[in-house]
Write a protein that holds these residues in place. Structure first.
Motif, mmCIF file in Angstrom:
data_model
loop_
_atom_site.group_PDB
_atom_site.id
_atom_site.type_symbol
_atom_site.label_atom_id
_atom_site.label_comp_id
_atom_site.label_asym_id
_atom_site.label_seq_id
_atom_site.Cartn_x
_atom_site.Cartn_y
_atom_site.Cartn_z
ATOM 1 N N GLY A 82 0.830 -1.209 0.000
ATOM 2 C CA GLY A 82 0.000 0.000 0.000
ATOM 3 C C GLY A 82 0.859 1.252 0.000
ATOM 4 N N LEU A 83 1.942 1.215 0.782
ATOM 5 C CA LEU A 83 2.882 2.349 0.801
ATOM 6 C C LEU A 83 3.572 2.514 -0.540
ATOM 7 C CD1 LEU A 83 4.546 2.009 4.289
ATOM 8 C CD2 LEU A 83 3.222 3.917 3.482
ATOM 9 N N VAL A 84 3.886 1.391 -1.213
ATOM 10 C CA VAL A 84 4.513 1.478 -2.542
ATOM 11 C C VAL A 84 3.615 2.260 -3.493
ATOM 12 C CG1 VAL A 84 5.182 0.140 -4.558
ATOM 13 C CG2 VAL A 84 5.839 -0.633 -2.323
ATOM 14 N N LEU A 85 2.309 1.940 -3.465
ATOM 15 C CA LEU A 85 1.380 2.640 -4.358
ATOM 16 C C LEU A 85 1.344 4.130 -4.039
ATOM 17 C CD1 LEU A 85 -1.576 0.109 -4.496
ATOM 18 C CD2 LEU A 85 0.270 0.414 -6.101
ATOM 19 N N GLN A 86 1.348 4.456 -2.728
ATOM 20 C CA GLN A 86 1.316 5.872 -2.348
ATOM 21 C C GLN A 86 2.592 6.600 -2.780
ATOM 22 O OE1 GLN A 86 -0.949 7.838 -0.878
ATOM 23 N NE2 GLN A 86 -2.445 6.198 -1.038
ATOM 24 N N VAL A 87 3.752 5.946 -2.585
ATOM 25 C CA VAL A 87 5.028 6.576 -2.959
ATOM 26 C C VAL A 87 5.070 6.819 -4.463
ATOM 27 C CG1 VAL A 87 7.506 6.134 -3.153
ATOM 28 C CG2 VAL A 87 6.357 5.749 -1.006
ATOM 29 N N GLN A 88 4.642 5.817 -5.239
ATOM 30 C CA GLN A 88 4.646 5.961 -6.693
ATOM 31 C C GLN A 88 3.708 7.089 -7.134
ATOM 32 O OE1 GLN A 88 6.293 4.674 -9.120
ATOM 33 N NE2 GLN A 88 5.052 5.027 -10.927
ATOM 34 N N ARG A 89 2.559 7.189 -6.470
ATOM 35 C CA ARG A 89 1.583 8.209 -6.840
ATOM 36 C C ARG A 89 2.111 9.606 -6.508
ATOM 37 N NH1 ARG A 89 -3.613 10.416 -5.222
ATOM 38 N NH2 ARG A 89 -2.944 10.306 -3.075
ATOM 39 N N ARG A 90 2.806 9.717 -5.379
ATOM 40 C CA ARG A 90 3.197 11.034 -4.908
ATOM 41 C C ARG A 90 4.490 11.517 -5.544
ATOM 42 N NH1 ARG A 90 2.132 12.252 1.265
ATOM 43 N NH2 ARG A 90 0.127 11.565 0.487
ATOM 44 N N PHE A 91 5.474 10.629 -5.723
ATOM 45 C CA PHE A 91 6.791 11.057 -6.206
ATOM 46 C C PHE A 91 7.045 10.641 -7.646
ATOM 47 C CE2 PHE A 91 7.332 10.339 -1.587
ATOM 48 C CZ PHE A 91 7.556 11.651 -1.223
ATOM 49 N N LYS A 92 6.166 9.873 -8.263
ATOM 50 C CA LYS A 92 6.344 9.355 -9.622
ATOM 51 C C LYS A 92 7.636 8.557 -9.748
ATOM 52 C CE LYS A 92 2.760 11.553 -11.315
ATOM 53 N NZ LYS A 92 2.142 11.627 -9.987
ATOM 54 N N SER A 93 8.049 7.944 -8.647
ATOM 55 C CA SER A 93 9.295 7.175 -8.641
ATOM 56 C C SER A 93 9.246 6.228 -7.453
ATOM 57 C CB SER A 93 10.484 8.123 -8.533
ATOM 58 O OG SER A 93 11.595 7.430 -8.030
ATOM 59 N N LEU A 94 10.017 5.143 -7.521
ATOM 60 C CA LEU A 94 10.061 4.218 -6.390
ATOM 61 C C LEU A 94 11.312 4.428 -5.544
ATOM 62 C CD1 LEU A 94 8.815 0.989 -8.131
ATOM 63 C CD2 LEU A 94 7.609 2.354 -6.476
ATOM 64 N N ASP A 95 12.068 5.484 -5.832
ATOM 65 C CA ASP A 95 13.294 5.768 -5.112
ATOM 66 C C ASP A 95 12.959 6.243 -3.699
ATOM 67 O OD1 ASP A 95 15.715 6.498 -4.224
ATOM 68 O OD2 ASP A 95 16.107 8.028 -5.737
ATOM 69 N N MET A 96 13.434 5.509 -2.690
ATOM 70 C CA MET A 96 13.087 5.888 -1.322
ATOM 71 C C MET A 96 13.799 7.158 -0.878
ATOM 72 S SD MET A 96 10.735 4.303 -0.233
ATOM 73 C CE MET A 96 10.680 4.747 1.486
ATOM 74 N N ASP A 97 14.858 7.572 -1.593
ATOM 75 C CA ASP A 97 15.534 8.808 -1.213
ATOM 76 C C ASP A 97 14.633 10.022 -1.399
ATOM 77 O OD1 ASP A 97 17.606 7.252 -0.648
ATOM 78 O OD2 ASP A 97 18.950 7.983 -2.204
ATOM 79 N N ASN A 98 13.589 9.882 -2.234
ATOM 80 C CA ASN A 98 12.633 10.986 -2.371
ATOM 81 C C ASN A 98 11.837 11.189 -1.105
ATOM 82 O OD1 ASN A 98 13.253 11.567 -5.010
ATOM 83 N ND2 ASN A 98 11.857 10.006 -5.797
ATOM 84 N N ALA A 99 11.670 10.108 -0.342
ATOM 85 C CA ALA A 99 10.784 10.151 0.814
ATOM 86 C C ALA A 99 11.587 10.242 2.105
ATOM 87 C CB ALA A 99 9.905 8.923 0.827
ATOM 88 N N ASP A 100 12.742 10.931 2.073
ATOM 89 C CA ASP A 100 13.571 10.965 3.269
ATOM 90 C C ASP A 100 13.162 12.064 4.242
ATOM 91 O OD1 ASP A 100 14.379 13.028 1.735
ATOM 92 O OD2 ASP A 100 16.520 12.599 1.820
ATOM 93 N N ARG A 101 12.161 12.852 3.887
ATOM 94 C CA ARG A 101 11.665 13.850 4.833
ATOM 95 C C ARG A 101 10.367 13.363 5.447
ATOM 96 N NH1 ARG A 101 12.158 18.959 1.173
ATOM 97 N NH2 ARG A 101 13.842 17.899 0.088
ATOM 98 N N MET A 102 10.162 13.719 6.699
ATOM 99 C CA MET A 102 8.974 13.212 7.379
ATOM 100 C C MET A 102 7.704 13.851 6.836
ATOM 101 S SD MET A 102 9.799 10.983 9.669
ATOM 102 C CE MET A 102 8.802 10.950 11.136
ATOM 103 N N ARG A 103 7.821 15.034 6.246
ATOM 104 C CA ARG A 103 6.639 15.693 5.699
ATOM 105 C C ARG A 103 6.613 15.471 4.201
ATOM 106 N NH1 ARG A 103 6.274 21.624 7.792
ATOM 107 N NH2 ARG A 103 4.189 21.361 6.954
ATOM 108 N N GLY A 104 5.480 14.964 3.721
ATOM 109 C CA GLY A 104 5.374 14.587 2.322
ATOM 110 C C GLY A 104 5.583 15.742 1.394
#
Lengths: 104, 180
Positions: A82-104
């Protein structure tokens, strides 16, 4: 089947090698799908150690813990994907370095 | 004697398949290697006298969980662009440090398990024994597992719900693209 006459050491060696490979995968991959796969490998390796220990003493407890690990893995992977789908939707990428901040 | 040989073959397959799975650039290729690895671990379970665990490993791990991964990868619709970037990330400079750390931890683990002696198994632990134990002394753990699965269900529904919402911009774009 009369059991397996190899040292317990060997199967624990296989289990710890699998765990180390999973840990390595967890550290080197940045793709969130591969991170989840590495977690599965690590859970599976620990389950192998539990089942081997249960078989060593001829007790069912190892397999009981294996089933609990299985349910943990299933719940973890459901939430993780479920988190994978959210990350892909929000950042258009599966790179976890995009999500290194606590605030989306 | 045959079973001992089978064990070492299965263990080798599990290790090689896992290493290959962790180093693939394409997610589907990695997933298929991972399924091979899980099947090899199921063979090990069967050989050490845990046939019920072997069946569960195939049905739930290699069946249900891996199919979940396949569905998500299909939904994401990743192209070849991702593969090239993954290859770039997998350079030795990236993985040398973590590999060293994992190796140190593995050597420590090896030292700890070196004191374990004796044969790995003396007989088969049947599904009946497992069931009696599961609903006897471990009944509280079963309840906790059911609550955990419920929490996983609610959590994944909450996380996946907005992805399925038809009114997001990219969904509309996708629909328009499909029509045009």
């Amino acid at each position: 089947m009369e059991g397996l006459n190899i040292p317990l050491n060997h199967i624990l060696l296989v289990s710890s090698l699998l765990f180390a490979i999973g840990l390595l995968g967890l550290m080197i991959r940045r793709n969130i799908i591969f991170i989840l796969m590495s977690l599965e490998v690590m859970l599976n390796a620990s389950a192998l150690a539990f089942v081997a220990a249960g078989a060593h003493w001829g007790q069912p407890d190892g397999q009981v813990v294996f089933m609990l690990i299985l349910s943990v893995a299933a719940a973890e992977v459901a939430v993780g994907l479920g988190l994978v789908l959210q990350v892909q939707r929000r950042f258009k990428s599966l790179d976890m370095d995009n999500a290194d901040r606590m605030r989306g | 004697m045959l079973e001992i040989t089978l064990f070492y073959i299965a263990a080798t397959i599990a290790l090689v398949a896992t290493i290959l799975a962790m180093t693939r650039a394409n997610a589907i290729h990695a997933l298929i290697y991972l399924i091979v690895s899980l099947l090899a671990v199921a063979v090990i379970f069967y050989l050490i006298g845990a046939p019920f665990a072997a069946a569960l490993e195939i049905v739930i791990y290699a069946g249900a969980i891996m199919v979940l991964f396949v569905f998500v990868i299909m939904m994401l619709n990743l192209g070849d662009k991702g593969d090239a970037r993954e290859k770039q990330w997998l350079s030795p400079a990236v993985w040398a440090g973590p590999a060293l750390l994992a190796l140190v931890l593995f050597i420590e683990l090896l030292y700890v398990i070196s004191s374990a002696n004796g044969p790995v198994s003396t007989g088969v632990v049947s599904a009946k024994q497992v069931g009696l134990s599961l609903f006897g002394p471990y009944v509280l753990a079963v309840e906790i597992a059911s609550m955990l699965l419920l929490a996983g269900l609610v959590g994944s529904f909450h996380l996946g719900r907005r992805y399925l919402d038809r009114n997001t911009p990219e969904q509309q774009e996708y629909q328009q693209g499909g029509e045009g």
